[in-house]
Structures are given as C-alpha cells and as structure tokens.
Write an enzyme that holds these catalytic residues in place. Structure first.
Site, PDB file in Angstrom:
ATOM      1  N   HIS A  48       0.858  -1.193   0.000  1.00  0.00           N
ATOM      2  CA  HIS A  48       0.000   0.000   0.000  1.00  0.00           C
ATOM      3  C   HIS A  48       0.891   1.239   0.000  1.00  0.00           C
ATOM      4  CE1 HIS A  48      -3.754   2.130   1.922  1.00  0.00           C
ATOM      5  NE2 HIS A  48      -3.050   2.963   1.159  1.00  0.00           N
ATOM      6  N   ASP A 107       1.924   4.120   2.680  1.00  0.00           N
ATOM      7  CA  ASP A 107       0.873   4.965   2.119  1.00  0.00           C
ATOM      8  C   ASP A 107       1.445   6.090   1.252  1.00  0.00           C
ATOM      9  OD1 ASP A 107      -1.711   5.741   1.559  1.00  0.00           O
ATOM     10  OD2 ASP A 107      -2.179   6.446   3.573  1.00  0.00           O
ATOM     11  N   ASP A 108       1.652   7.268   1.831  1.00  0.00           N
ATOM     12  CA  ASP A 108       2.211   8.426   1.125  1.00  0.00           C
ATOM     13  C   ASP A 108       3.394   8.932   1.945  1.00  0.00           C
ATOM     14  OD1 ASP A 108       0.070   9.086  -1.097  1.00  0.00           O
ATOM     15  OD2 ASP A 108      -1.044   8.645   0.735  1.00  0.00           O
ATOM     16  N   HIS A 131      -9.634   1.109  -1.046  1.00  0.00           N
ATOM     17  CA  HIS A 131      -9.531   1.804   0.234  1.00  0.00           C
ATOM     18  C   HIS A 131     -10.915   1.787   0.881  1.00  0.00           C
ATOM     19  CE1 HIS A 131      -5.772   3.110  -1.400  1.00  0.00           C
ATOM     20  NE2 HIS A 131      -5.554   4.042  -0.503  1.00  0.00           N
ATOM     21  N   HIS A 190       1.329   4.861  -2.569  1.00  0.00           N
ATOM     22  CA  HIS A 190       0.932   5.657  -3.735  1.00  0.00           C
ATOM     23  C   HIS A 190       2.194   6.306  -4.284  1.00  0.00           C
ATOM     24  CE1 HIS A 190      -3.397   5.360  -2.711  1.00  0.00           C
ATOM     25  NE2 HIS A 190      -2.915   5.306  -1.475  1.00  0.00           N
ATOM     26  N   GLU A 245     -11.113   3.705   6.393  1.00  0.00           N
ATOM     27  CA  GLU A 245     -10.069   4.599   6.902  1.00  0.00           C
ATOM     28  C   GLU A 245     -10.779   5.751   7.600  1.00  0.00           C
ATOM     29  OE1 GLU A 245      -6.369   7.427   5.346  1.00  0.00           O
ATOM     30  OE2 GLU A 245      -7.927   6.788   3.945  1.00  0.00           O
TER      31      GLU A 245
END
Length: 339
Positions: free
Chosen positions: A14, A275-276, A194, A16, A197
């Site tokens: 996961h 994630d980011d 997703h 991006h 969350e």
C-alpha cells in the site's frame, strides 16, 4: 529491536507512487519543467505538510503531482522510491498510481506508464526488487471517468495487475463504482479498495461484497463491527494498514491508540505499509519502528507483518515461497544463531 527491524525483509502492498514525491524532487522537477510552486523553499514546502484530515492532505498531494510532466519525471519519481525500498530492505512492492491525476492535466496515460515501467524494470534488474502496478480510480470523480480510465488500462495488462479505489472516502461509497469493478473483473484484473479509513466499517463490507476485492486498503474501522472483525480473521482477508498515515491524518490521535497490533493478535492478516511516505513522515522502516516503539511487541510479531504481506501479495505461489525463504533465513540467523 531497532537493528532487527532496520534489516528485516519487508513487502509493501500500500504505497501511492505520487505520495513518494519528496520536496527536494518536487522542486527539482518544477525547475526542470518551468513550474512555479507556492513555496519559496524545500523547508517551506515541508512545513506545509500538516494535515487536519484526508482532504487537506489531498489538496497538497495534487499540487505536488502537478510537477510530473514527462516520462523522465515519472521514471525519476519511481526510481527514487525504489532506492528507499532498497535502503529499507523491501523485497517486493505493489505500487498504486493515479492516472486520472495526470490525464486530467493533459498528461498522456502512455507517458505515465512508460516512465514507471522503465524504472520498475531497472529496479528488478539492478536492485533485485520485484514489483507490480495497481491502477487506482479517484473516487471523487465520476463513474464515467473511471470507465474511461479502465479502457485506457486495457492495453497495459502486461504491467497492471489490478485496479483499486482511493481518494476521498466520505460521500463516495463502494457502490458508486460497482459496475466499473465488474468490468475490471471480467477483464481479468484483480481488485482492491480503500475502505474503513475515514469511512465506516460498512464500507469494508460493501467493498468485499459489491467490488469483490481481494484486499482492503486501511480497514482499521473494522473494529466498529465485532462480527466483521471475526469474519476478516476467518477469511484471512488482508488489511494493508498504514500506521504513520493514520496518525498524521487523525484517524488515531496517537500511535499508542492504533489497533494494528490488537488486530494482529486477533488473527487478522494485517500488514504494515507507508501509504504516502513523503507526506506522512516515513517509509517502511519508519512505520515498523513507530509500531515497535509504541507497543510491547516481539520480533516474531514484527516479522509476522512481512509473512502476512507475502501471503497477501499478488505474486505467484513460487515467488511467494522464495520471499518467505528469504525471511525465514533472516529469522534463523537473527533469532536462532549458531552458538
């Protein structure tokens, strides 16, 4: 524990790729492409990485993505992430990308794909890091836009193993994209989404039933529904959890409040991911360390996150077995050294 985690073999499911854009590279690409940023310096941009919620982050995220213009830009972005993977002992990564973020700006789908796939091929050859690509639909855009993006992806099934669903969860439930995911299934794509969350546990149930996803990205709100938690444990549906992201976006106020370790101990197939990472303060090792520092966990439990990620990956069984062998060898050396 710290040295164990730093060299622990890892698998990321996961991340991006647009969210790995560090301010230094953002400024470099902006200068290359003659784009003016609303920040005077790298330090000023990094200082802006304070978010109240998912939307405040997304506003910054799309601003940053605007510097990505050429095939070389996408290569440089992807290569920089792979070098971080090498540093963090990531053996395999399954990368999300948001083509609509770029095609809406007039960047050709082909431009995005050419840069990323060239970098991923170099990463496999030069860094021994295997990878897969997962195309994500932006859920704040229309179903029609998602169908158009899926049509563009059909020519790239050699490189794109699955499709997913990201961006603002609130107000954009899974059912909005039910027909798109049906068509993706028919075309042979795997699916993820997703869910759970910032949205409720019901979004997780709907993603499983309506979108027929193989994995849930995030999924931490499953604890709102104890029966769902039991079902996730029984089915071993993977949850790709992102600890630092969850704290940065106020899903949990503090890492000590996170439910990740509790879910692991309840037998769920939970994994740790970044994630980011450029925006949320850490790549894979940083996330593993943050969990270990906040909870009384064993080395075996930390390694279980990698085992779960190997099992949850979209690799063929023989490749999963090779990754597990690498992990097992590491654990043998670390936990049971020959005296």
């Amino acid at each position: 524990m710290e040295s164990f985690i730093r060299t622990l073999p890892k698998v990321e499911l996961h991340v991006h790729i647009e969210g790995t854009l560090e301010p230094e590279l953002m400024f470099e690409l902006a200068q290359r492409n003659q784009i003016t940023l609303p920040y005077a310096s790298v330090e000023e941009a990094r200082a802006a990485y304070q978010f109240e919620d998912l939307q405040s982050f997304l506003d910054m995220y799309y601003l940053g993505a605007g510097v990505l213009q050429t095939e070389q830009d996408f290569y440089d972005l992807t290569w920089a992430y792979l070098l971080r993977c090498q540093h963090d002992h990531v053996m395999h990564t399954e990368i999300f990308f948001d083509p609509q973020t770029h095609t809406e700006r007039g960047i050709a789908f082909q431009t995005v794909m050419a840069g990323m796939t060239r970098a991923l091929a170099d990463g496999e050859q030069q860094l021994d890091i295997s990878s897969r690509l997962i195309l994500c639909f932006l859920r704040h855009l229309s179903e029609a836009a998602a169908f158009e993006t899926l049509a563009q992806a059909m020519s790239y099934q050699e490189y794109i193993i699955g499709v997913g669903l990201d961006s603002s969860e609130r107000g954009h439930p899974p059912e909005k994209f039910r027909r798109v995911f049906e068509k993706a299934h028919d075309a042979g794509f795997l699916t993820v989404a997703h869910a759970g969350e910032e949205g409720p546990a019901s979004n997780i149930r709907d993603a499983l039933s309506m979108l027929r996803v193989s994995r849930i990205d995030h999924g931490v709100q499953c604890t709102q529904d104890p029966e769902l938690v039991r079902a996730l444990a029984e089915s071993q549906t993977p949850l790709t959890v992102c600890p630092l992201s969850n704290v940065k976006l106020r899903v949990f106020e503090d890492m000590a409040d996170h439910n990740l370790v509790d879910l692991l101990r309840q037998g769920l197939c939970v994994t740790i991911n970044s994630d980011d990472p450029a925006y949320f303060g850490g790549y894979m090792t940083d996330n593993f360390l943050a969990v270990a520092e906040s909870f009384e966990v064993t080395k075996e439990e930390m390694a279980a996150f990698t085992t779960n990620a190997i099992r949850a990956s979209f690799l063929p069984d023989e490749e999963k077995a090779k990754l597990q062998q690498r992990l097992d060898h590491y654990l043998q050396v670390q936990l049971h050294p020959i005296l």
